[in-house]
Design a protein around this motif. Structure first.
Motif, PDB file in Angstrom:
ATOM      1  N   ARG A  46       0.836  -1.206   0.000  1.00 41.59           N
ATOM      2  CA  ARG A  46       0.000   0.000   0.000  1.00 41.59           C
ATOM      3  C   ARG A  46       0.870   1.256   0.000  1.00 41.59           C
ATOM      4  N   ALA A  47       1.938   1.265   0.828  1.00 42.99           N
ATOM      5  CA  ALA A  47       2.843   2.408   0.848  1.00 42.99           C
ATOM      6  C   ALA A  47       3.497   2.609  -0.519  1.00 42.99           C
ATOM      7  N   LEU A  48       3.853   1.489  -1.159  1.00 42.05           N
ATOM      8  CA  LEU A  48       4.454   1.577  -2.487  1.00 42.05           C
ATOM      9  C   LEU A  48       3.466   2.118  -3.503  1.00 42.05           C
ATOM     10  N   ARG A  49       2.206   1.681  -3.406  1.00 47.72           N
ATOM     11  CA  ARG A  49       1.177   2.178  -4.322  1.00 47.72           C
ATOM     12  C   ARG A  49       0.955   3.677  -4.135  1.00 47.72           C
ATOM     13  N   LEU A  50       0.910   4.131  -2.873  1.00 44.89           N
ATOM     14  CA  LEU A  50       0.710   5.564  -2.622  1.00 44.89           C
ATOM     15  C   LEU A  50       1.877   6.390  -3.158  1.00 44.89           C
ATOM     16  N   GLU A  51       3.100   5.911  -2.942  1.00 43.88           N
ATOM     17  CA  GLU A  51       4.263   6.633  -3.447  1.00 43.88           C
ATOM     18  C   GLU A  51       4.273   6.660  -4.965  1.00 43.88           C
ATOM     19  N   GLN A  52       3.913   5.548  -5.564  1.00 44.81           N
ATOM     20  CA  GLN A  52       3.861   5.484  -7.024  1.00 44.81           C
ATOM     21  C   GLN A  52       2.789   6.425  -7.574  1.00 44.81           C
ATOM     22  N   ALA A  53       1.646   6.453  -6.897  1.00 47.19           N
ATOM     23  CA  ALA A  53       0.577   7.357  -7.331  1.00 47.19           C
ATOM     24  C   ALA A  53       1.009   8.817  -7.216  1.00 47.19           C
ATOM     25  N   LYS A  54       1.754   9.148  -6.139  1.00 50.14           N
ATOM     26  CA  LYS A  54       2.243  10.513  -5.968  1.00 50.14           C
ATOM     27  C   LYS A  54       3.198  10.906  -7.092  1.00 50.14           C
ATOM     28  N   LEU A  55       4.131   9.992  -7.406  1.00 43.02           N
ATOM     29  CA  LEU A  55       5.071  10.261  -8.494  1.00 43.02           C
ATOM     30  C   LEU A  55       4.351  10.406  -9.829  1.00 43.02           C
ATOM     31  N   GLU A  56       3.334   9.573 -10.028  1.00 43.17           N
ATOM     32  CA  GLU A  56       2.574   9.663 -11.277  1.00 43.17           C
ATOM     33  C   GLU A  56       1.830  10.990 -11.368  1.00 43.17           C
ATOM     34  N   ARG A  57       1.260  11.472 -10.239  1.00 45.36           N
ATOM     35  CA  ARG A  57       0.577  12.768 -10.258  1.00 45.36           C
ATOM     36  C   ARG A  57       1.551  13.899 -10.563  1.00 45.36           C
ATOM     37  N   GLN A  58       2.718  13.852  -9.915  1.00 45.92           N
ATOM     38  CA  GLN A  58       3.713  14.892 -10.172  1.00 45.92           C
ATOM     39  C   GLN A  58       4.154  14.889 -11.634  1.00 45.92           C
ATOM     40  N   ALA A  59       4.391  13.709 -12.163  1.00 42.03           N
ATOM     41  CA  ALA A  59       4.793  13.616 -13.564  1.00 42.03           C
ATOM     42  C   ALA A  59       3.688  14.114 -14.488  1.00 42.03           C
ATOM     43  N   LYS A  60       2.443  13.785 -14.121  1.00 37.27           N
ATOM     44  CA  LYS A  60       1.319  14.228 -14.931  1.00 37.27           C
ATOM     45  C   LYS A  60       1.186  15.743 -14.915  1.00 37.27           C
ATOM     46  N   HIS A  61       1.349  16.344 -13.723  1.00 32.05           N
ATOM     47  CA  HIS A  61       1.266  17.798 -13.626  1.00 32.05           C
ATOM     48  C   HIS A  61       2.395  18.465 -14.401  1.00 32.05           C
ATOM     49  N   LYS A  62       3.589  17.904 -14.285  1.00 30.83           N
ATOM     50  CA  LYS A  62       4.725  18.472 -15.009  1.00 30.83           C
ATOM     51  C   LYS A  62       4.505  18.390 -16.515  1.00 30.83           C
ATOM     52  N   GLU A  63       3.989  17.251 -16.941  1.00 28.05           N
ATOM     53  CA  GLU A  63       3.722  17.070 -18.368  1.00 28.05           C
ATOM     54  C   GLU A  63       2.668  18.054 -18.848  1.00 28.05           C
ATOM     55  N   ALA A  64       1.630  18.265 -18.025  1.00 24.49           N
ATOM     56  CA  ALA A  64       0.573  19.201 -18.404  1.00 24.49           C
ATOM     57  C   ALA A  64       1.119  20.636 -18.486  1.00 24.49           C
ATOM     58  N   THR A  65       2.005  20.982 -17.532  1.00 27.20           N
ATOM     59  CA  THR A  65       2.609  22.326 -17.551  1.00 27.20           C
ATOM     60  C   THR A  65       3.447  22.539 -18.800  1.00 27.20           C
ATOM     61  N   GLU A  66       4.265  21.577 -19.106  1.00 24.27           N
ATOM     62  CA  GLU A  66       5.097  21.686 -20.304  1.00 24.27           C
ATOM     63  C   GLU A  66       4.242  21.769 -21.560  1.00 24.27           C
ATOM     64  N   LYS A  67       3.159  21.031 -21.540  1.00 21.84           N
ATOM     65  CA  LYS A  67       2.272  21.043 -22.701  1.00 21.84           C
ATOM     66  C   LYS A  67       1.616  22.404 -22.880  1.00 21.84           C
ATOM     67  N   ARG A  68       1.164  23.020 -21.753  1.00 18.03           N
ATOM     68  CA  ARG A  68       0.559  24.352 -21.841  1.00 18.03           C
ATOM     69  C   ARG A  68       1.568  25.394 -22.323  1.00 18.03           C
ATOM     70  N   LYS A  69       2.779  25.309 -21.806  1.00 17.68           N
ATOM     71  CA  LYS A  69       3.811  26.253 -22.257  1.00 17.68           C
ATOM     72  C   LYS A  69       4.063  26.125 -23.750  1.00 17.68           C
ATOM     73  N   ALA A  70       4.140  24.888 -24.197  1.00 20.13           N
ATOM     74  CA  ALA A  70       4.377  24.669 -25.628  1.00 20.13           C
ATOM     75  C   ALA A  70       3.231  25.216 -26.463  1.00 20.13           C
ATOM     76  N   GLN A  71       1.983  25.011 -25.980  1.00 27.44           N
ATOM     77  CA  GLN A  71       0.823  25.508 -26.715  1.00 27.44           C
ATOM     78  C   GLN A  71       0.812  27.042 -26.771  1.00 27.44           C
ATOM     79  N   LEU A  72       1.156  27.679 -25.632  1.00 24.72           N
ATOM     80  CA  LEU A  72       1.198  29.141 -25.607  1.00 24.72           C
ATOM     81  C   LEU A  72       2.264  29.695 -26.540  1.00 24.72           C
ATOM     82  N   LYS A  73       3.420  29.053 -26.578  1.00 26.31           N
ATOM     83  CA  LYS A  73       4.474  29.490 -27.494  1.00 26.31           C
ATOM     84  C   LYS A  73       4.032  29.377 -28.943  1.00 26.31           C
ATOM     85  N   ASP A  74       3.341  28.292 -29.252  1.00 29.68           N
ATOM     86  CA  ASP A  74       2.868  28.105 -30.627  1.00 29.68           C
ATOM     87  C   ASP A  74       1.866  29.184 -31.018  1.00 29.68           C
ATOM     88  N   LYS A  75       1.002  29.611 -30.072  1.00 31.29           N
ATOM     89  CA  LYS A  75      -0.031  30.600 -30.379  1.00 31.29           C
ATOM     90  C   LYS A  75       0.514  32.027 -30.457  1.00 31.29           C
TER      91      LYS A  75
END
Length: 592
Positions: free
Chosen positions: A472-501
């Motif tokens: 369970r501890a491993l699952r929670l840590e993995q979920a946290k890392l996945e959320r952080q990676a997802k947020h980072k990916e979303a941020t990079e994606k928004r920046k890229a979209q803004l630059k394109d526009k």
């Protein structure tokens, strides 16, 4: 799969076929006391008013097919089968009046879930449709039918027969146990005398399922009538060339699984292994008879042969008892002398156990009800200290060291008990039987086995809980890392979209830079205005105190001014009022 290293060889099978017998270590010769019950033919015990049929097996509760108020017929299934559970059936017709926990026929006396049937006395049965020839059916189909018929090992252990028969590879020897070495018990003896032909038919079914190279029927030499009946049935059997009747010496406990295998084959079953490790399958003669009835006659297991014996019973015999019949019903029917009765033992005097609650029902593993008098079976003598005579070690058929096991049992040294193979003890009671100090050795061993089992169970639960926590501890840590990676990916994606526009410009970075510059400008503008303010913390405090004092002083001045004005007004009023002439003159003037 069996271990080919341990399988019986062709040379060993040839030696068995030649009639050679081996022996096992130890063994004793207690009084048989079998003549009391084996002289009469098997009779029907009748139908009790109430049947209590346990459906719970070792803590497992099957899915039930009936409910309270249902009418049931003899042979009707009460529960479904599962991987290890066999079906349970009504042993007579009647009405289900309760499904509740009732006392089980067990040394613990604990209650198990049971189906209670109020019988109607008619013993109406379901229709038994004669099946097709078993030879045309596959072994898997036959094993499934055996499970549906509710067949367990009737020798006393109660191991589900379909599990034994499921291992159909590399079976060299089918061994039929007709030894019945326990004193007093004669149920198998009478069954072999009266149903020898049916037993041989059951053997034929097992041979079709297992396809062994050799089949041996083992019977002790103290059963001459049973041996004669089997020899006659064997002479008419089509497979008599592959079936051998082997007569073995009478010694206790020759009917135990591992000891009988050693007598017939000369091989010892590896510790912690089942006989199939040697390519051997063993079945009790009562089980074989039940298999014949299930496969050839389509009848489920609803009754069994029980030996009723002991000097407190006026009539000792073997009877066919419906599963679920209360013990008290049998005691009353066969005229037990309650004044002479000392105790009630289920099984024989060596491996049996006493019960107090006679409302407990007969189960499929109950092969004997022993009701001795106190003269026949006096109370155990007081336990005395061990004199280290080693009689117990010489009698032990499992070749253990009972004396050492006793010491470690008393000291609760579980590691030593396991090192000395306590689990290999078959609890035959031979050690306690020969002990001159009257030490109940088997009782100590049973308690120690229960303690070890409990400790292992708790340790297993703790280990499972630890693993679950870590996962369970491993699952929670993995979920946290996945959320952080997802947020980072979303941020990079928004920046890229803004630059394109915006032609490659990062508007967020530009806005942040503009806000930073504006803040710096504001700080530069406010710095001159703030020069008059205290620069340090101490001066700021002093400044605040001085400001507070000035404010307070101003408030006091305003208060004094207001008080002075109020005083002057009051003085003028008082002076005008205190001068009567002025007041009178005013009055005269006004009157004029």
């Amino acid at each position: 799969m069996t271990d080919n290293f341990n399988l019986l060889t062709d040379d060993q099978l040839d030696a068995i076929s030649s009639g050679k017998l081996w022996t096992f270590h130890g063994g004793i010769h207690p009084p048989g006391n079998k003549l009391q019950s084996n002289q009469e033919t098997i009779s029907d015990a009748g139908i009790p008013a109430t049947l209590v049929i346990p459906v719970e097996y070792k803590g497992q509760i099957p899915d039930l097919l009936v409910k309270v108020g249902d009418l049931v017929l003899k042979g009707q299934a009460l529960s479904k089968v599962s991987k290890t559970l066999v079906a349970k059936h009504a042993s007579s017709s009647g009405t289900v009046i309760a499904i509740e926990k009732r006392c089980d026929l067990h040394p613990s006396g604990l209650s198990v879930l049971s189906v209670v049937i109020q019988t109607d006395g008619l013993d109406r049965s379901i229709e038994y449709i004669k099946p097709e020839d078993y030879k045309t059916q596959s072994p898997v189909e036959l094993v499934e039918k055996i499970q549906q018929a509710g067949i367990l090992g009737l020798g006393g252990a109660g191991f589900p027969s379909h599990l034994k028969l499921s291992s159909q590879n590399d079976i060299k020897l089918l061994l039929i146990n007709g030894a019945e070495c326990e004193p007093y018990i004669t149920a198998d003896d009478r069954l072999m005398q009266e149903q020898a032909f049916e037993i041989l038919e059951g053997i034929n079914v097992l041979e079709h399922i297992l396809k062994p190279q050799l089949t041996v029927i083992a019977v002790e030499d103290n059963k001459p009538e049973a041996i004669k009946s089997l020899q006659e049935a064997l002479s008419h059997n089509a497979h008599k060339d592959k079936i051998i009747l082997r007569i073995i010496p009478t010694v206790y406990p020759s009917g135990s699984e591992k000891q009988l295998i050693e007598i017939i084959t000369g091989q010892q079953t590896p510790y912690g292994k089942h006989p199939n490790a040697l390519g051997i399958v063993m079945q009790n003669v009562g089980t074989v008879f039940a298999i014949k009835q299930a496969i050839i006659d389509a009848k489920p297991l609803t009754s069994r042969i029980v030996t009723l014996t002991g000097d407190s019973l006026k009539q000792c015999s073997n009877v066919s008892v419906r599963i679920g019949t209360p013990i008290q019903y049998l005691l009353d029917r066969y005229w037990v002398d309650s004044m002479a009765l000392h105790e009630i033992i289920i099984g024989g005097p060596m491996m049996g156990y006493t019960i107090k609650n006679t409302a407990a029902p007969v189960t499929k593993t109950c092969n004997c009800i022993l009701a001795p008098t106190i003269q026949e079976m006096p109370p155990a003598q007081p336990e005395m200290p061990c004199i280290r005579c080693s009689e117990c070690a010489e009698a032990c058929p499992a070749n253990l060291l009972p004396q050492q096991l006793l010491w470690y049992s008393k000291s609760q040294d579980h590691d030593k008990l396991e090192a000395y193979n306590l689990q290999a003890c078959i609890e035959c009671g031979a050690c306690a039987y020969v002990c001159p100090s009257h030490i109940p050795l088997v009782e100590y061993y049973r308690v120690s086995k229960a303690e070890i089992y409990t400790a292992k169970t708790e340790a297993k639960k703790a280990e499972i809980a630890r693993i679950r926590h870590e996962k369970r501890a491993l699952r929670l840590e993995q979920a946290k890392l996945e959320r952080q990676a997802k947020h980072k990916e979303a941020t990079e994606k928004r920046k890229a979209q803004l630059k394109d526009k915006n032609g490659g410009d990062d508007l967020i970075a530009i806005a942040l830079a503009r806000a930073k510059a504006k803040k710096s400008a504001n700080q530069q503008t406010t710095e001159p205005a703030e020069e008059s303010k205290p620069a340090s913390k101490n001066s700021a405090v002093a400044y605040a105190i001085a400001r507070a004092k000035a404010k307070k002083q101003a408030q006091q001045q305003n208060t004094e001014t207001a008080d002075t004005q109020n005083t002057n007004n009051s003085s003028e009023t008082e002076s005008a009022t205190s001068d009567p002439k002025k007041a009178a003159g005013c009055g005269d003037y006004c009157s004029r």
